[in-house]
Design a protein around this motif. Structure first.
Motif, short mmCIF file in Angstrom:
data_model
loop_
_atom_site.label_atom_id
_atom_site.label_comp_id
_atom_site.label_asym_id
_atom_site.label_seq_id
_atom_site.Cartn_x
_atom_site.Cartn_y
_atom_site.Cartn_z
N TYR A 1 11.16 -3.71 2.50
CA TYR A 1 11.20 -2.56 2.75
C TYR A 1 12.56 -1.97 2.65
CZ TYR A 1 6.45 -1.91 4.91
OH TYR A 1 5.23 -1.79 5.34
N CYS A 2 13.42 -3.00 3.11
CA CYS A 2 15.13 -2.38 2.93
C CYS A 2 15.52 -2.11 1.46
CB CYS A 2 15.84 -3.55 3.36
SG CYS A 2 15.89 -3.77 5.46
N SER A 3 14.91 -2.94 0.51
CA SER A 3 15.06 -2.78 -0.68
C SER A 3 14.71 -1.59 -1.26
CB SER A 3 14.55 -4.13 -1.51
OG SER A 3 13.05 -3.95 -1.63
N SER B 1 19.73 -0.57 12.43
CA SER B 1 19.37 -1.17 11.30
C SER B 1 20.32 -2.37 10.82
CB SER B 1 19.35 -0.26 10.11
OG SER B 1 18.66 -0.81 9.02
N ASN B 2 19.56 -3.57 10.61
CA ASN B 2 20.19 -4.55 10.01
C ASN B 2 19.71 -5.03 8.55
OD1 ASN B 2 17.84 -5.48 11.08
ND2 ASN B 2 18.38 -7.06 12.53
N CYS B 3 19.56 -4.12 7.84
CA CYS B 3 18.94 -4.25 6.61
C CYS B 3 19.91 -4.99 5.76
CB CYS B 3 18.66 -2.96 5.91
SG CYS B 3 17.01 -2.46 5.76
N GLY C 1 14.73 1.42 0.56
CA GLY C 1 15.26 2.41 1.17
C GLY C 1 14.87 2.44 2.59
N VAL C 2 13.83 1.84 3.19
CA VAL C 2 13.35 2.03 4.55
C VAL C 2 14.40 1.59 5.42
CG1 VAL C 2 11.44 1.73 6.18
CG2 VAL C 2 11.07 1.64 3.49
N ASP C 3 14.69 2.40 6.63
CA ASP C 3 15.53 2.01 7.57
C ASP C 3 14.59 1.12 8.93
OD1 ASP C 3 16.82 1.93 10.19
OD2 ASP C 3 17.81 3.75 9.73
N ILE C 4 15.09 -0.23 8.51
CA ILE C 4 14.63 -1.36 9.28
C ILE C 4 15.45 -1.78 10.43
CG2 ILE C 4 13.53 -3.68 8.98
CD1 ILE C 4 11.56 -1.45 7.92
N THR C 5 14.99 -2.21 11.38
CA THR C 5 15.58 -2.91 12.58
C THR C 5 14.61 -4.21 12.74
OG1 THR C 5 16.35 -0.99 13.73
CG2 THR C 5 16.19 -3.00 15.01
N TYR C 6 15.07 -5.39 12.26
CA TYR C 6 14.34 -6.39 12.71
C TYR C 6 15.03 -7.47 13.57
CZ TYR C 6 12.84 -11.33 11.97
OH TYR C 6 12.51 -12.63 12.21
N SER D 1 0.79 -1.23 -0.13
CA SER D 1 -0.02 -0.01 -0.07
C SER D 1 0.91 1.23 -0.02
CB SER D 1 -1.09 0.00 0.94
OG SER D 1 -1.90 -1.18 0.94
N GLY D 2 2.08 1.15 0.01
CA GLY D 2 3.09 2.54 -0.14
C GLY D 2 4.28 1.89 0.63
N THR D 3 5.24 2.91 0.48
CA THR D 3 6.49 2.68 1.13
C THR D 3 6.67 3.76 2.35
OG1 THR D 3 7.52 2.33 -0.88
CG2 THR D 3 9.00 3.05 0.81
#
Length: 428
Positions: free
Chosen positions: A368-370, A411-413, A372-377, A334-336
Motif C-alpha cells: 500500500y505504501c508503494s 505513518s511509518n511507510c 501512495g497510501v498513508d499507512i500506520t503499521y 482489489s484496488g488501492t
C-alpha cells in the motif's frame, strides 16, 4: 527498527472502557424490551431477513425495510435502542443481494460521526449474525467483548452501523463481498438517518472484522466514491490464506478453521467437494456448517489439511478449486485505498500471532505504501491473536478519533521492513 507497542496500559484501558460502560448501561436498563430479542427466530427463519421482490433497478445501499431493536444481551438490557435495516448490496460476483445492518445512535447528541464497526463473527450459522447477537438472541465471548467496544463508541458520541457482512448465506472470509456489504451498510445508515453523503465515516474491525474493513477501503474508490471515509483501522488480518493454512495445520487451537473454510468456499464458489474431500473431511465440514468460530476453532485439535482430502491430493493447496478461491480473496489485489489506514497484528512467535502471519501484514502495508497510501503499521509483540484484540481496540479508537479530528497521521511507510510476497499461489 521496532514496531512493537507496549500493551499493559492499553489492556487496562480497554477493559475499563468495556466494563465501565456496560456496567453503567445495565444498571440503568429499563425492564421493557423491543423485538427482536431473546426467543426470536434465527435470521435464517426470520422473514425480515429475506427479500423476494426484484432488485432490478434498486441502488446499492437502498433500505428495503426496517424495524426497531434494543441493544442487549440474552439476559440483560440496556437503554440503547436502534434499528435493523434490510438493504441491497452486491455479492462477490457483482450480483444484487440483500443483508441486514444494525444502526445505533449515541445517547449524547452531537455532530454525526459514523463508525462502521465490523464484528468478528466468523460464522457459518445465522445465530452468529451481529444483528441477532446485538439484539440479545445469542452471544459468545467474542461477541460480548465486541458489544462492549461498540458501547464504548456510542458512549464517546459516535453513531455506529454494524453490518451482517457475510450475507444471507454466511459466506465467511469472502473479501469483496464483505467490503461491498460494509460500504452499502454505511449508505443504508446514511439514508435511514437522513445524513448527508459528506458525513465523515470510519471503518474498523479485528480478525474476521478486518476483512470488510480492508476490502471496504480497497473497493471504495470505485464502488462507493461518494462516501467520506476519513480512516480505516484493521487488526489481525488474514491477508493470504494460502499462508495461514500451513501455519494452523494440526493446531490445537485453530485447526477447526480448515474445514470451515471449505464450507465457506463451497457456498460461494460452488465447489464440487466430492472430488477432493475424504470421508473425514466430509464429516468435519458437515459438523461445522452451522457453527460460529468460538465453537469450531479448537474442536478438531490436530486436524491437518492432509486429513481433509483423498488421493491423489495430499492437502487442500493441491486442489485447483480451493487455490482459485484463496487467490480470489488475497488482500491488496482489489484496488488501492484512498483513505488513511491503521494495520496492526500480534507477533507471538517467529511467524505470527498463532493464526495470522506478521510478514503478510507487513507485506500488505508495504505494498500500500508503494502505491501512495498513508499507512500506520503497528506490531503487538508477544501477543497471540486473541490477546492482541485488547490493545488493538483502543489503538483503533485513538486512530479514528484523530482521523475524525483531521489530525496528522504517524505513518511509518518510510521505515517498514520487507514483508512477504502476496503473489497468488500457482493453480495446480
Amino acid at each position: 527498527m521496532s514496531f512493537g507497542v507496549r500493551t499493559s496500559w492499553l489492556r487496562v484501558g480497554v477493559i475499563g472502557l468495556v466494563v465501565g460502560v456496560i456496567a453503567g448501561m445495565l444498571a440503568s436498563a429499563p425492564p421493557a424490551q423491543a423485538t427482536p430479542g431473546p426467543g426470536s427466530p434465527l435470521p435464517s427463519a426470520d422473514p425480515f431477513y429475506s427479500y423476494d421482490a426484484s432488485l432490478a433497478g434498486v441502488a446499492p445501499g437502498a433500505v428495503l425495510r426496517s424495524r426497531p431493536m434494543q441493544f442487549r444481551t440474552p439476559t440483560m438490557s440496556t437503554p440503547i435502542t436502534g434499528s435493523q435495516v434490510l438493504y441491497r448490496t452486491t455479492d462477490q460476483f457483482g450480483r444484487s443481494v440483500v443483508t441486514v445492518a444494525t444502526v445505533l445512535r449515541p445517547l449524547t447528541p452531537g455532530p454525526t460521526r459514523l463508525v462502521s464497526y465490523h464484528m468478528a463473527y466468523d460464522a457459518l450459522g445465522s445465530q452468529c449474525d451481529p444483528s441477532y447477537t446485538l439484539s440479545g438472541g445469542y452471544t459468545n465471548g467474542t461477541a460480548t467483548a465486541e458489544q462492549g467496544v461498540i458501547a464504548g463508541y456510542l458512549a464517546a458520541g459516535y453513531t455506529v452501523v454494524v453490518p451482517d457482512y457475510e450475507g444471507e448465506k454466511l459466506q465467511w472470509t469472502i473479501g469483496r463481498q464483505s467490503g461491498y456489504a460494509a460500504l452499502d451498510g454505511v449508505r443504508a445508515a446514511q439514508s435511514f438517518l437522513r445524513l448527508p453523503q459528506s458525513t465523515p465515516v470510519g471503518l474498523v474491525g479485528y480478525s474476521g472484522g478486518s476483512i470488510p474493513t480492508q476490502f471496504g477501503a480497497e473497493v471504495a474508490p470505485r464502488y462507493a466514491p461518494e462516501l467520506n471515509i476519513v480512516g480505516a483501522a484493521a487488526g489481525g488480518l488474514p491477508v493470504d490464506l494460502a499462508h495461514n493454512l500451513p501455519y494452523i495445520n494440526g493446531s490445537a487451537k485453530w485447526a477447526g478453521v480448515i474445514p470451515a473454510l471449505v464450507v465457506a468456499y463451497q457456498r460461494t464458489y460452488r465447489l464440487d467437494t466430492s472430488t477432493f474431500l475424504s470421508a473425514r473431511g466430509r464429516q468435519v465440514a458437515a459438523d461445522v456448517s452451522d457453527e460460529c468460530i468460538s465453537e469450531f476453532a479448537s474442536k478438531y485439535a490436530g486436524l491437518t489439511s492432509a486429513d481433509m482430502v483423498k488421493p491423489p491430493y495430499t492437502g487442500l493447496l493441491d486442489v485447483p478449486q480451493v487455490v482459485r478461491a484463496i487467490n480470489d480473496n488475497i488482500m491488496g489485489r482489489s484496488g488501492t485505498p484512498a483513505t488513511k489506514m491503521l494495520l496492526a497484528v500480534g507477533h507471538y512467535n517467529a511467524i505470527g500471532d498463532t493464526l495470522m502471519i506478521t510478514g503478510d501484514v507487513i507485506g500488505l502495508a508495504d505494498d500500500y505504501c508503494s502505491r501512495g497510501v498513508d499507512i500506520t503499521y503497528r506490531q503487538l509483540n508477544g501477543l497471540t491473536h486473541q490477546e492482541a484484540f485488547l490493545p488493538f481496540e483502543p489503538l483503533a479508537l485513538h486512530y479514528l478519533t484523530e482521523r475524525f479530528a483531521g489530525a496528522p497521521t504517524q505513518s511509518n511507510c518510510g521505515s517498514l521492513p520487507r514483508g512477504n510476497s502476496l503473489a497468488p499461489l500457482p493453480v495446480p
